[in-house]
Design an enzyme around this catalytic site. Structure first.
Site, PDB file in Angstrom:
ATOM      1  N   LYS A 130       0.816  -1.216   0.000  1.00  0.00           N
ATOM      2  CA  LYS A 130       0.000   0.000   0.000  1.00  0.00           C
ATOM      3  C   LYS A 130       0.853   1.271   0.000  1.00  0.00           C
ATOM      4  O   LYS A 130       0.390   2.319  -0.429  1.00  0.00           O
ATOM      5  CB  LYS A 130      -0.979  -0.023   1.166  1.00  0.00           C
ATOM      6  CG  LYS A 130      -2.037  -1.112   0.953  1.00  0.00           C
ATOM      7  CD  LYS A 130      -3.165  -1.054   1.941  1.00  0.00           C
ATOM      8  CE  LYS A 130      -4.251  -2.061   1.587  1.00  0.00           C
ATOM      9  NZ  LYS A 130      -3.821  -3.471   1.757  1.00  0.00           N
TER      10      LYS A 130
HETATM   11  C1  LIG Z   1      -4.407  -4.552   1.143  1.00  0.00           C
HETATM   12  C2  LIG Z   1      -3.632  -5.800   1.016  1.00  0.00           C
HETATM   13  C3  LIG Z   1      -3.987  -6.807   0.101  1.00  0.00           C
HETATM   14  C4  LIG Z   1      -5.224  -6.717  -0.774  1.00  0.00           C
HETATM   15  O1  LIG Z   1      -5.121  -5.733  -1.750  1.00  0.00           O
HETATM   16  P1  LIG Z   1      -6.442  -5.242  -2.539  1.00  0.00           P
HETATM   17  O2  LIG Z   1      -5.991  -4.076  -3.336  1.00  0.00           O
HETATM   18  O3  LIG Z   1      -7.429  -4.859  -1.474  1.00  0.00           O
HETATM   19  O4  LIG Z   1      -6.912  -6.381  -3.380  1.00  0.00           O
HETATM   20  C5  LIG Z   1      -3.176  -7.937  -0.006  1.00  0.00           C
HETATM   21  N1  LIG Z   1      -2.091  -8.077   0.785  1.00  0.00           N
HETATM   22  C6  LIG Z   1      -1.718  -7.144   1.676  1.00  0.00           C
HETATM   23  C7  LIG Z   1      -0.524  -7.384   2.536  1.00  0.00           C
HETATM   24  C8  LIG Z   1      -2.463  -5.972   1.831  1.00  0.00           C
HETATM   25  O5  LIG Z   1      -2.088  -5.036   2.733  1.00  0.00           O
END
Ligand SMILES: *Cc1c(COP(=O)(O)O)cnc(C)c1O
Length: 486
Positions: A130
């Site tokens: 993120k």
């Molecule tokens: C947020 C997150 C996901 C999922 O991502 P999306 O964009 O919601 O599909 C997968 N793995 C980790 C570690 C995350 O923080």
């Protein structure tokens, strides 16, 4: 570039007009009117670029109302090896998202092998993917607010990854304050330390006595109070924000370019998915013309998306049917970015999409099994699979023993499903969405020892923490915001 809503009643908006927005007023999500097309020659011409330069090339197609020199400066300031500094030993930190090749694996039908690797997206400040989008958002928000002499108070709820990524992106930014609610006692000690040890004056951590849904409900209640929202410049940074999605498009290009010598070759991507934000960016890269063979949606036990891609049935889950798993950042009951794909899939018919998602709100889902539309999904390259706790443990063990590499639980879900779709000669990149230290207890369960910890994180649990504890009461939270925004 102009933007529209997936539900049809918004159009002709610019990038800066939707930058700070979440949902469109008609309840839809923002998308560009058309996807800019990138030719193979253009893709090949980007081979020598740094990540920041590549980000500029891709983003300038979408954010053409930001003067080029400003956008370039924002990209250069965001994607530095000082910020994305936690690459594995042996990987190139200046790549920002290095490809970490694991090895050759036998393909599904046994006829040959192909290379499988990790696209490392978790080398940023909070060790999860993120950061890739959120760090850019911090700089874009600061830029846009300064231009209009405005301020923004970001209110959010987090169960871990999103909140810390938002705080590390917004800390110290002019004109921005962050009020982040988290469920008291429900995050790992590492996650608490990451968030609560921040001492920046513009960051406010609030631990709500309750579970994540209680915190989320408070955010919704405050956001639904439109006059309070307007008076106190309340905004959000959740995963439906368009700028977050488009920032993620860049690393599909970067991963592709680092895995190929020329653009006649195709690459498949396997994406650990929750709210469909990450893989939606892959879909957009493919729609732009990037030679992606398959986009593989990997879910955990919360398999709403796997069910849809296998059967054409979309069935949002109730809270009681939503499991708490060892890949917790993928524990979703419905996938909030999924509507963006549905809009493209149904021929960009906003009225139809509006009808369908109102139906989701009332009846919980929709059914496209046995339809021509179901067949049409194949042309978008999507396939899917699911993974369970046992799969996760086995995959972490297998990758550690075969390749001497420790992967996190979400990445393990991706790896497990990627192995079900290997084809000879098509390289497979599994998106590494977090580093293993964030989910240490499951790693210990799998390997008998905790994962190694990047040196910058030694002892963070011992740092002084700043957090305000609060009852799950909307009025109390509102008052706290009022007291801290004048
Ligand atoms: C947020 C997150 C996901 C999922 O991502 P999306 O964009 O919601 O599909 C997968 N793995 C980790 C570690 C995350 O923080």
């Amino acid at each position: 570039m102009r933007y529209i809503s997936t539900r049809g009643s918004q159009q002709n908006l610019s990038f800066l007009q939707i930058l700070l927005a979440g949902l469109a007023p008609d309840g839809g999500l923002y998308l560009p009117e058309t996807y800019p097309q990138v030719s193979q020659a253009t893709v090949d011409s980007w081979r020598g670029l740094s990540y920041a330069q590549l980000a500029f090339e891709v983003l300038s197609l979408y954010a053409d109302d930001i003067p080029a020199e400003d956008l370039r400066a924002i990209c250069e300031k965001t994607y530095t090896k000082e910020v994305y500094c936690h690459a594995r030993a042996g990987d190139q930190p200046s790549d920002i998202t290095p490809v970490h090749w694991l090895g050759e694996e036998t393909v599904v039908n046994g006829q040959g092998t192909t290379s499988i690797g990790l696209l490392s997206l978790s080398n940023g400040p909070t060790l999860a993917f993120k950061d890739m989008a959120m760090q850019l958002l911090g700089n874009l928000f600061e830029y846009a607010l300064a231009r209009e002499n405005k301020e923004l108070n970001i209110l959010g709820a987090t169960s871990g990854d999103t909140g810390s990524a938002a705080e590390y992106a917004m800390r110290g930014k002019k004109g921005i304050k962050v009020f982040m609610l988290s469920p008291k006692g429900k995050m790992s000690p590492f996650q608490c330390a990451q968030m609560y040890s921040l001492t920046d004056e513009n960051i406010f951590n609030i631990a709500i006595e309750g579970v994540f849904d209680d915190a989320q409900d408070i955010v919704k209640a405050v956001s639904n109070d439109l006059s309070f929202k307007a008076e106190h410049q309340i905004g959000t940074v959740n995963s439906i924000n368009w700028a977050r999605v488009v920032a993620q498009v860049v690393y599909y290009f970067a991963g592709y370019l680092r895995s190929t010598n020329n653009s006649s070759e195709k690459v498949s991507f396997c994406v650990p998915s929750g709210n469909f934000g990450n893989v939606c960016a892959g879909h957009i890269a493919r729609m732009m013309g990037l030679p992606i063979e398959k986009l593989i949606v990997a879910t955990n036990e919360n398999d709403v998306l796997d069910e849809f891609f296998k059967t054409g049935v979309y069935r949002a889950r109730k809270s009681a049917e939503t499991f708490h798993t060892s890949s917790p950042s993928m524990d979703i009951s419905k996938a909030s970015n999924f509507e963006r794909f549905v809009f493209d899939w149904l021929g960009r018919d906003g009225a139809q999409v509006a009808k369908l998602f109102k139906q989701v709100d009332t009846t919980g889902g929709f059914d496209y099994s046995n339809t021509e539309q179901l067949q049409a999904i194949a042309q978008y390259g999507f396939v899917s699979g699911r993974s369970t706790h046992t799969d996760r443990i086995h995959t972490i063990q297998s990758v550690a023993s075969l390749y001497d590499t420790v992967i996190d639980t979400h990445t393990a879900d991706g790896m497990k499903v990627a192995r079900e779709y290997l084809t000879a000669g098509v390289k497979m990149l599994v998106l590494e969405t977090a580093l293993p230290i964030k989910f240490a207890s499951t790693i210990e369960e799998a390997l008998g020892h905790p994962p190694s910890r990047p040196s910058a994180f030694e002892g963070i649990e011992d740092l002084p923490q700043q957090v305000t504890e609060m009852a799950p009461d909307v009025q109390v939270v509102k008052q706290f915001i009022v007291d801290h925004t004048v």
